[in-house]
Design an enzyme around this catalytic site. Sequence first.
Site, PDB file in Angstrom:
ATOM      1  N   ARG A 122       0.857  -1.064  -0.115  1.00 47.66           N
ATOM      2  CA  ARG A 122       0.052  -0.351  -0.008  1.00 47.66           C
ATOM      3  C   ARG A 122       0.872   1.163   0.018  1.00 47.66           C
ATOM      4  NH1 ARG A 122      -5.459  -0.632   3.750  1.00 47.66           N
ATOM      5  NH2 ARG A 122      -6.811  -1.527   2.254  1.00 47.66           N
ATOM      6  N   GLN A 127      -0.742   2.181  -5.892  1.00 44.70           N
ATOM      7  CA  GLN A 127      -2.118   2.484  -5.579  1.00 44.70           C
ATOM      8  C   GLN A 127      -2.838   1.832  -6.691  1.00 44.70           C
ATOM      9  OE1 GLN A 127      -3.227   6.427  -4.628  1.00 44.70           O
ATOM     10  NE2 GLN A 127      -4.794   5.706  -3.747  1.00 44.70           N
ATOM     11  N   ASP A 130      -3.372  -1.957  -6.564  1.00 40.07           N
ATOM     12  CA  ASP A 130      -3.966  -2.450  -5.279  1.00 40.07           C
ATOM     13  C   ASP A 130      -5.323  -3.115  -5.434  1.00 40.07           C
ATOM     14  OD1 ASP A 130      -4.644  -2.876  -2.558  1.00 40.07           O
ATOM     15  OD2 ASP A 130      -4.264  -0.791  -1.921  1.00 40.07           O
ATOM     16  N   SER A 133      -7.902  -3.165  -2.195  1.00 43.92           N
ATOM     17  CA  SER A 133      -8.694  -2.139  -2.046  1.00 43.92           C
ATOM     18  C   SER A 133      -9.837  -2.040  -2.936  1.00 43.92           C
ATOM     19  CB  SER A 133      -7.526  -0.873  -2.107  1.00 43.92           C
ATOM     20  OG  SER A 133      -7.143  -0.839  -0.771  1.00 43.92           O
ATOM     21  N   TYR A 228      -3.600  -1.296   7.588  1.00 47.15           N
ATOM     22  CA  TYR A 228      -4.327  -2.453   8.088  1.00 47.15           C
ATOM     23  C   TYR A 228      -4.490  -2.333   9.694  1.00 47.15           C
ATOM     24  CZ  TYR A 228      -4.041  -4.450   3.624  1.00 47.15           C
ATOM     25  OH  TYR A 228      -3.910  -4.445   2.057  1.00 47.15           O
TER      26      TYR A 228
END
Length: 376
Positions: A122, A127, A130, A133, A228
């Site tokens: 992350r 991004q 990812d 996500s 997280y």
Amino acid sequence: MTVAVPKETHAGETRTALVPEHVAKLVALGAKIEVESGLGLSCGHSDMDYTRAGAAVRTDRAAMLAAADVILQVRKPTLDEVSALREGAVLIALLDPFQSPELIRALASRSVSAISMEMVPRSTRAQKMDVLSSQASLAGYAAVIVAAGQSGKIFPMMMTPAGTIKPVKVFIIGAGVAGLQAIATAKRLGAKVEAFDTRPVVEEQVKSLGAKFVKIDVGETGQTEGGYAKALTDDQLKLQREGMSRICAESDIVITTAQVFGRRAPVLLTSEMLDAMKPGSVVVDLAVESGGNVEGVVADQIIERKGVKIVGIASLPGRVPVHASQMYSSNVTALLTEFWDKETQALKLNLDDDILKSCVVTHDGRIVNDKIATAT
């Protein structure tokens, strides 16, 4: 370089790893794309759509996989499929590496370079790759829609000649990507929403979506470098359950989203807490594939306990396969584009790169990720 995309064989999986839109982008880079016939039918794409985008449609799955330089999948392959891959091939998929030691050893033994999309870090640069996500966001949305379908109540408040209908009360446990999307979706439908997370830092995000942030003192908590939530101790879990009991008993819908990557999901709703909930209430467990947050939850089943429905749908993003496939495909295409060598028109794996160092788990006949090597 040939990039092959087989159909998913995991029971109930409706997503696909590559959509026609991104086929065209990879072809523009110089990649040769081969897809198995019927690849996109579950998410709205015909074989002709892939052909128009520049892909070759194949009917011989085994031959396609055996000849491929790069294989793209959503779910991990079977051991038989691994043995059929050529040495030096690159496999990109959700490999569930901590729970799949035999698979990881087989990939290393076959000298396959395996990229686990769950392991993408992350970071700002990563991004766009990812997958966790992007899929979690859709899972949060789908969880609310599923709950609405199982509930005997409507979500919004309504003023009618027959009287006023109160909005449903929704309690969301965990305010990560999935939880925040669940909050936003429930609020759009008109529910009264409360949410809890062990990380005080997310309180502002919860409130910005119009929900009430529930404060439960469980002692010192925090989050990992990747953002997280850290795993709680047994004593902290007990305090959390005690604090949530009253809210669960008053709620019409409870959605649990707590997962710790690489470990079994913590049990947040015990049998005693479920017994205290009102008949007609609905509980949706987003962590069912990693063991579940709800005691007694069953994967891919909706069970009823004393009038309370417990929903254990394993792949909630698969409930919206068109957009789930689009987002997964975008994540994978971003990874391929980032590490594509324009001169050789091939994927180049530089394991000194921060992103690849995190997500490449096997390479050159070895398990190269230290965390995975320790776990297997």
